[in-house]
Design a protein around this motif. Sequence first.
Motif, PDB file in Angstrom:
ATOM      1  N   GLU A  98      35.347  48.263  90.012  1.00 61.91           N
ATOM      2  CA  GLU A  98      36.526  47.557  90.510  1.00 61.91           C
ATOM      3  C   GLU A  98      37.095  48.208  91.759  1.00 61.91           C
ATOM      4  N   LEU A  99      37.067  49.534  91.799  1.00 56.58           N
ATOM      5  CA  LEU A  99      37.642  50.250  92.935  1.00 56.58           C
ATOM      6  C   LEU A  99      36.732  50.243  94.157  1.00 56.58           C
ATOM      7  N   SER A 100      35.416  50.122  93.933  1.00 59.47           N
ATOM      8  CA  SER A 100      34.468  50.378  95.017  1.00 59.47           C
ATOM      9  C   SER A 100      33.655  49.178  95.465  1.00 59.47           C
ATOM     10  N   LEU A 101      33.457  48.195  94.595  1.00 59.89           N
ATOM     11  CA  LEU A 101      32.582  47.070  94.912  1.00 59.89           C
ATOM     12  C   LEU A 101      33.335  45.755  94.719  1.00 59.89           C
ATOM     13  N   PRO A 102      34.054  45.307  95.729  1.00 59.91           N
ATOM     14  CA  PRO A 102      34.882  44.101  95.576  1.00 59.91           C
ATOM     15  C   PRO A 102      34.078  42.831  95.324  1.00 59.91           C
ATOM     16  N   ASN A 103      32.794  42.828  95.675  1.00 56.70           N
ATOM     17  CA  ASN A 103      31.976  41.633  95.461  1.00 56.70           C
ATOM     18  C   ASN A 103      31.225  41.661  94.139  1.00 56.70           C
ATOM     19  N   VAL A 104      31.572  42.614  93.268  1.00 55.44           N
ATOM     20  CA  VAL A 104      30.899  42.748  91.979  1.00 55.44           C
ATOM     21  C   VAL A 104      31.953  42.812  90.870  1.00 55.44           C
ATOM     22  N   GLU A 105      31.678  42.141  89.765  1.00 56.85           N
ATOM     23  CA  GLU A 105      32.597  42.133  88.614  1.00 56.85           C
ATOM     24  C   GLU A 105      31.988  42.906  87.452  1.00 56.85           C
ATOM     25  N   PRO A 106      32.696  43.927  86.921  1.00 55.84           N
ATOM     26  CA  PRO A 106      32.204  44.609  85.726  1.00 55.84           C
ATOM     27  C   PRO A 106      32.571  43.814  84.468  1.00 55.84           C
ATOM     28  N   ILE A 107      31.618  43.667  83.562  1.00 58.20           N
ATOM     29  CA  ILE A 107      31.850  42.993  82.285  1.00 58.20           C
ATOM     30  C   ILE A 107      31.629  44.014  81.180  1.00 58.20           C
ATOM     31  N   ASN A 108      32.707  44.468  80.546  1.00 53.37           N
ATOM     32  CA  ASN A 108      32.593  45.417  79.438  1.00 53.37           C
ATOM     33  C   ASN A 108      32.466  44.661  78.122  1.00 53.37           C
ATOM     34  N   LEU A 109      31.486  45.045  77.317  1.00 52.67           N
ATOM     35  CA  LEU A 109      31.226  44.327  76.070  1.00 52.67           C
ATOM     36  C   LEU A 109      30.923  45.313  74.956  1.00 52.67           C
ATOM     37  N   ASP A 110      31.661  45.218  73.856  1.00 51.74           N
ATOM     38  CA  ASP A 110      31.351  45.978  72.639  1.00 51.74           C
ATOM     39  C   ASP A 110      30.213  45.247  71.942  1.00 51.74           C
ATOM     40  N   ILE A 111      29.022  45.778  72.059  1.00 59.09           N
ATOM     41  CA  ILE A 111      27.838  45.059  71.603  1.00 59.09           C
ATOM     42  C   ILE A 111      27.834  44.846  70.099  1.00 59.09           C
ATOM     43  N   MET A 112      28.283  45.823  69.328  1.00 59.25           N
ATOM     44  CA  MET A 112      28.256  45.694  67.875  1.00 59.25           C
ATOM     45  C   MET A 112      29.295  44.683  67.396  1.00 59.25           C
ATOM     46  N   MET A 157      32.140  32.459  83.236  1.00 56.33           N
ATOM     47  CA  MET A 157      32.104  33.459  84.276  1.00 56.33           C
ATOM     48  C   MET A 157      32.396  32.832  85.636  1.00 56.33           C
ATOM     49  N   ASN A 158      32.865  33.641  86.599  1.00 52.01           N
ATOM     50  CA  ASN A 158      33.043  33.141  87.948  1.00 52.01           C
ATOM     51  C   ASN A 158      31.775  33.396  88.756  1.00 52.01           C
ATOM     52  N   GLU A 159      31.859  33.195  90.060  1.00 55.88           N
ATOM     53  CA  GLU A 159      30.665  33.271  90.895  1.00 55.88           C
ATOM     54  C   GLU A 159      30.368  34.673  91.403  1.00 55.88           C
ATOM     55  N   LYS A 160      31.172  35.653  91.065  1.00 58.34           N
ATOM     56  CA  LYS A 160      30.909  37.016  91.506  1.00 58.34           C
ATOM     57  C   LYS A 160      29.628  37.545  90.865  1.00 58.34           C
ATOM     58  N   ASP A 161      28.960  38.460  91.574  1.00 60.31           N
ATOM     59  CA  ASP A 161      27.880  39.200  90.939  1.00 60.31           C
ATOM     60  C   ASP A 161      28.469  40.083  89.856  1.00 60.31           C
ATOM     61  N   LYS A 162      27.659  40.389  88.842  1.00 62.42           N
ATOM     62  CA  LYS A 162      28.199  41.065  87.663  1.00 62.42           C
ATOM     63  C   LYS A 162      27.312  42.226  87.245  1.00 62.42           C
ATOM     64  N   ILE A 163      27.970  43.280  86.792  1.00 69.29           N
ATOM     65  CA  ILE A 163      27.291  44.383  86.130  1.00 69.29           C
ATOM     66  C   ILE A 163      27.791  44.399  84.693  1.00 69.29           C
ATOM     67  N   LEU A 164      26.883  44.232  83.750  1.00 68.54           N
ATOM     68  CA  LEU A 164      27.236  44.216  82.331  1.00 68.54           C
ATOM     69  C   LEU A 164      27.182  45.638  81.788  1.00 68.54           C
ATOM     70  N   ILE A 165      28.268  46.068  81.136  1.00 67.61           N
ATOM     71  CA  ILE A 165      28.373  47.434  80.614  1.00 67.61           C
ATOM     72  C   ILE A 165      28.544  47.338  79.095  1.00 67.61           C
ATOM     73  N   LEU A 166      27.566  47.854  78.361  1.00 68.36           N
ATOM     74  CA  LEU A 166      27.529  47.735  76.901  1.00 68.36           C
ATOM     75  C   LEU A 166      27.976  49.037  76.247  1.00 68.36           C
ATOM     76  N   SER A 167      28.878  48.918  75.277  1.00 69.27           N
ATOM     77  CA  SER A 167      29.353  50.082  74.527  1.00 69.27           C
ATOM     78  C   SER A 167      29.515  49.679  73.072  1.00 69.27           C
ATOM     79  N   ALA A 168      30.132  50.546  72.274  1.00 72.44           N
ATOM     80  CA  ALA A 168      30.434  50.237  70.869  1.00 72.44           C
ATOM     81  C   ALA A 168      31.531  51.184  70.407  1.00 72.44           C
ATOM     82  N   GLY A 169      32.268  50.763  69.385  1.00 71.89           N
ATOM     83  CA  GLY A 169      33.415  51.518  68.925  1.00 71.89           C
ATOM     84  C   GLY A 169      33.117  52.566  67.877  1.00 71.89           C
TER      85      GLY A 169
END
Length: 411
Positions: A32-46, A3-15
């Motif tokens: 991405e559009l609204s918070l340039p200092n935050v990185e979204p991390i999308n993860l398929d948890i299953m 990961m880089n040094e940006k703050d992160k919001i982890l977003i959990l989903s599944a297929g």
Amino acid sequence: MKMNEKDKILILSAGFGDGHKQVANAIGEAVELSLPNVEPINLDIMEWLHPHLYPLSTFVYKRVIKNFPQFYSYLYKRTRERNPLSIKLHTLFTLGMGSMLEIIREINPTAVVSTYPFAAGIMSKLKEQGLIDIPIVTVITDFTDHSYWLHPYTDQYIVGSEEVMQRLISLGIDSEKINYTGIPVRPKFTTSQPRELLARKYDLDPNQFTILIMGGGDGFIGKGVSTFQSLEQLPSGTQFIIICGRNKKLRKQLEEELKGTKHTFRIMGYCENVQELMAVSDLMISKPGGVTTSEAMAMELPLFIYRPLPGQEEDNARYLVKLGLAILVENEHDLVCKIGMALSDEQILKSMKQRSRIYQNKTSAIEALNVVVRSINRMKKERSYSYDRIQVNEVDLPAYLPLTAEHSYRN
């Protein structure tokens, strides 16, 4: 995962159904559009927790839904309220807490958003055991509730309807934890699209009545072509767009079977730009997934619900029909009759468009993100020590997207 040094919001989903991932994408794009200092991390948890079991489990899930719908309906209804059976099944489906904790520690997010019920359950258990101390937010991706979505250590819930909000309150959840934003949809479904240009792009007549049919390769489309053959009873001058998803066999079958029809058919596979097909259409026929119907509402596209799956789709159908946002179609004969009525009486579809303007929310993804931001900032204030990792303000709503009266009471 470096990961880089940006703050992160982890977003959990599944297929398990496309809706969970689409909501995750909507929130990720809002970040991405609204918070340039935050990185979204999308993860398929299953897929991440059970990489070898995941393909088999998704296959079994689809086969059970398709071939044994009554069994699925039984399990859904038996576990809707929290009881010994729901607890046992939930324990089975939330295995992998240790691996999830490793992911959390590696990513070090400032908040976790779950768009999949069992991901929400795992996060609640981690917090209950004192293994994490960050805000956890759950997005319910249907217009209904179920015990699998509800967990004692969830900080905030995001719901798609006032009905679900009131239901959660009746179950004892603090109203301050419930946020009625609508089901988050991606920005591309909230902007106007030029019909004539899109019609030319897809080789359609912009002046003809156009019907978009979305059922997925594993949905009602996959049950055979008799439904489409029955559409021959409709008057000439109607054109259809059929999306078959990734079911190449079905697409080829339909292309063969529908040769020589008096109507115009555009048969497509998986499509990234569904919003364009919605924009060029006058009516959509689909199963009532919470996300798909929310996207159609954002596009002000009238909806006919055909063959809803047992469980949450039946609940979604009841909700949409009750509010005048959709019409339920019982069978092939009923489908032809109701399309014929819509063709002869423009007020039917006009009324659904008007209802969509009342209940849609084009800012749902931004409002959902603001719930996450408020949760982060609230936790900063509650802690007795300095917490400086994330400094963000709530995201301003676009000036051209005012809230409707129905949404004015949101938290």
